[in-house]
Write a protein that holds these residues in place. Structure first.
Motif, PDB file in Angstrom:
ATOM      1  N   SER A  89      -3.562  -6.454   8.870  1.00 11.91           N
ATOM      2  CA  SER A  89      -3.976  -8.268   8.696  1.00 11.91           C
ATOM      3  C   SER A  89      -2.702  -9.188   8.549  1.00 11.91           C
ATOM      4  N   ILE A  90      -1.554  -8.140   7.262  1.00 12.27           N
ATOM      5  CA  ILE A  90      -0.601  -9.375   7.303  1.00 12.27           C
ATOM      6  C   ILE A  90      -0.003  -8.777   9.362  1.00 12.27           C
ATOM      7  N   ALA A  91       0.250  -8.537   9.847  1.00  9.79           N
ATOM      8  CA  ALA A  91       0.908  -8.904  11.261  1.00  9.79           C
ATOM      9  C   ALA A  91       0.345  -9.703  12.101  1.00  9.79           C
ATOM     10  N   ARG A  92      -0.948 -10.260  11.491  1.00  6.05           N
ATOM     11  CA  ARG A  92      -2.419 -10.809  11.939  1.00  6.05           C
ATOM     12  C   ARG A  92      -1.479 -12.680  11.157  1.00  6.05           C
ATOM     13  N   ARG A  93      -1.364 -12.650  10.220  1.00  2.61           N
ATOM     14  CA  ARG A  93      -0.540 -13.585   9.323  1.00  2.61           C
ATOM     15  C   ARG A  93       0.966 -14.043  10.121  1.00  2.61           C
ATOM     16  N   TYR A  94       1.545 -12.836  10.728  1.00  3.95           N
ATOM     17  CA  TYR A  94       2.952 -13.460  11.219  1.00  3.95           C
ATOM     18  C   TYR A  94       3.024 -13.715  12.375  1.00  3.95           C
ATOM     19  N   GLN A  95       1.770 -13.789  13.064  1.00  2.00           N
ATOM     20  CA  GLN A  95       1.908 -14.461  14.744  1.00  2.00           C
ATOM     21  C   GLN A  95       1.009 -16.006  14.487  1.00  2.00           C
ATOM     22  N   ARG A  96       0.255 -16.265  12.994  1.00  2.00           N
ATOM     23  CA  ARG A  96       0.070 -17.320  12.105  1.00  2.00           C
ATOM     24  C   ARG A  96       1.625 -18.387  12.087  1.00  2.00           C
ATOM     25  N   GLY A  97       2.547 -17.228  12.181  1.00  2.00           N
ATOM     26  CA  GLY A  97       3.549 -18.717  11.926  1.00  2.00           C
ATOM     27  C   GLY A  97       4.229 -17.677  10.422  1.00  2.00           C
ATOM     28  N   GLU A  98       3.866 -17.269   9.773  1.00  4.93           N
ATOM     29  CA  GLU A  98       4.213 -16.997   8.326  1.00  4.93           C
ATOM     30  C   GLU A  98       5.663 -16.381   8.277  1.00  4.93           C
ATOM     31  N   VAL A  99       5.630 -15.880   7.368  1.00  6.54           N
ATOM     32  CA  VAL A  99       7.421 -14.850   7.091  1.00  6.54           C
ATOM     33  C   VAL A  99       7.201 -13.725   5.545  1.00  6.54           C
ATOM     34  N   PRO A 100       7.929 -12.792   6.263  1.00  3.71           N
ATOM     35  CA  PRO A 100       7.512 -11.425   4.784  1.00  3.71           C
ATOM     36  C   PRO A 100       8.458 -11.600   3.752  1.00  3.71           C
ATOM     37  N   THR A 101       8.255 -12.521   2.667  1.00  3.92           N
ATOM     38  CA  THR A 101       9.195 -12.642   1.758  1.00  3.92           C
ATOM     39  C   THR A 101       9.436 -11.640   0.423  1.00  3.92           C
ATOM     40  N   GLY A 102       8.825 -10.881   0.847  1.00  3.72           N
ATOM     41  CA  GLY A 102       8.694  -9.662  -0.432  1.00  3.72           C
ATOM     42  C   GLY A 102       7.514  -8.718  -1.134  1.00  3.72           C
ATOM     43  N   ILE A 103       7.504  -8.550  -1.705  1.00  8.15           N
ATOM     44  CA  ILE A 103       6.042  -6.490  -2.221  1.00  8.15           C
ATOM     45  C   ILE A 103       6.098  -7.479  -3.505  1.00  8.15           C
ATOM     46  N   LYS A 104       4.219  -6.876  -3.754  1.00  4.33           N
ATOM     47  CA  LYS A 104       4.090  -6.339  -5.093  1.00  4.33           C
ATOM     48  C   LYS A 104       4.086  -5.383  -5.129  1.00  4.33           C
TER      49      LYS A 104
END
Ligand code: 0L1
Ligand code: MG
Length: 258
Positions: free
Chosen positions: A44-59
């Motif tokens: 699901s996060i890979a889908r966000r990356y495909q939309r241009g979001e970039v990782p900023t950390g972990i919770k």
């Protein structure tokens, strides 16, 4: 059983993206185990990356007894943060962008070096540039904010937004700082940073170990959210939210009026 992790990821990702409540995966034919749930989370996060979001950390999640009791779950879990989840300190959110958001008082770490694998608390702290008071806005996409452990992991551990205050030197003693979460000037949750595994730095070391088990690393410049120190508080339109942390000051945001 062969599962289509990408199809399940699309369900939770669309629910988050369009702020739609969905039935629990486990009650709807997708009774995942924990390993499968982390695969769905990654997809699901890979889908966000495909939309241009970039990782900023972990919770981290469920690092305090108060959170474990509130949700009836006791295993520590983790999720991923992206730049689109960041809300500026003093910023405003809109209720319609969330399903049923809640806020939690937290401590954030800013990393100056990559961190992964089994480390001591001292080794974990050697990778820390700064610490800050922080608020997590969690938003389970499941109806009624109800889930089991794999459900919530697949739903990126209810990650939705995060707000970080001014950074401070990590050399201060932050093991037992008073934390007061106020909404419209009224304290709604009062606790201590000690509620987070007796010391929030333990959440950092735990994150390093858990993501290391998945072959991942936290990178320099990333943030680690240590987990809620108290139970979470539900938001409503017009709320003004502030967290005061002893020695670290204030962080806050507001919710637009309906
Ligand atoms: O900080 C936390 O403990 C967050 C846990 C996330 C799961 C949830 O309560 O929705
Ligand atoms: Mg949290």
């Amino acid at each position: 059983m062969t599962r289509d992790y990408h199809a399940i990821a699309a369900i939770v990702d669309d629910a988050a993206r369009f702020a739609n409540a969905i039935p629990q995966l486990s009650l709807n034919g997708n009774d995942l185990d924990l390993q499968e749930a982390y695969r769905v989370q990654a997809a699901s996060i890979a889908r966000r990356y495909q939309r241009g979001e970039v990782p900023t950390g972990i919770k981290m999640g469920f690092t305090s007894r108060a959170k474990q009791v509130q949700m009836g779950l006791s295993d520590m879990i983790w999720g991923r943060l992206t730049d689109a989840m960041r809300v500026e300190d003093g910023g405003e959110i809109r209720l319609q962008d969330y399903v049923h958001p809640r806020v939690e008082p937290e401590i954030a770490f800013l990393l100056k070096k990559p961190l992964t694998g089994k480390v001591t608390v001292l080794e974990a702290m050697a990778a820390v540039e700064a610490i800050a008071p922080a608020i997590e806005i969690i938003d389970s996409r499941y109806e009624g904010f109800k889930f089991n452990l794999p459900d919530v992991v697949a739903d990126n551990t209810s990650s939705s937004s995060y707000v970080v205050g001014a950074w401070h030197s990590p050399t201060i003693d932050f093991s037992n700082l008073g934390m007061s979460l106020e909404v419209n000037g009224i304290p709604v949750q009062i606790g201590s940073s000690a509620a987070i595994l007796n010391h929030p730095a333990r959440a950092l070391a735990a994150a390093s170990r858990l993501i290391g088990e998945e072959g991942m690393s936290m990178e320099a410049g990333w943030i680690l959210m240590a987990g809620g120190a108290t139970a979470a508080h539900a938001l409503k339109a017009g709320d003004d939210v502030r967290l005061q942390v002893e020695q670290m000051g204030l962080v806050g945001f507001s919710v637009a009026s309906a």
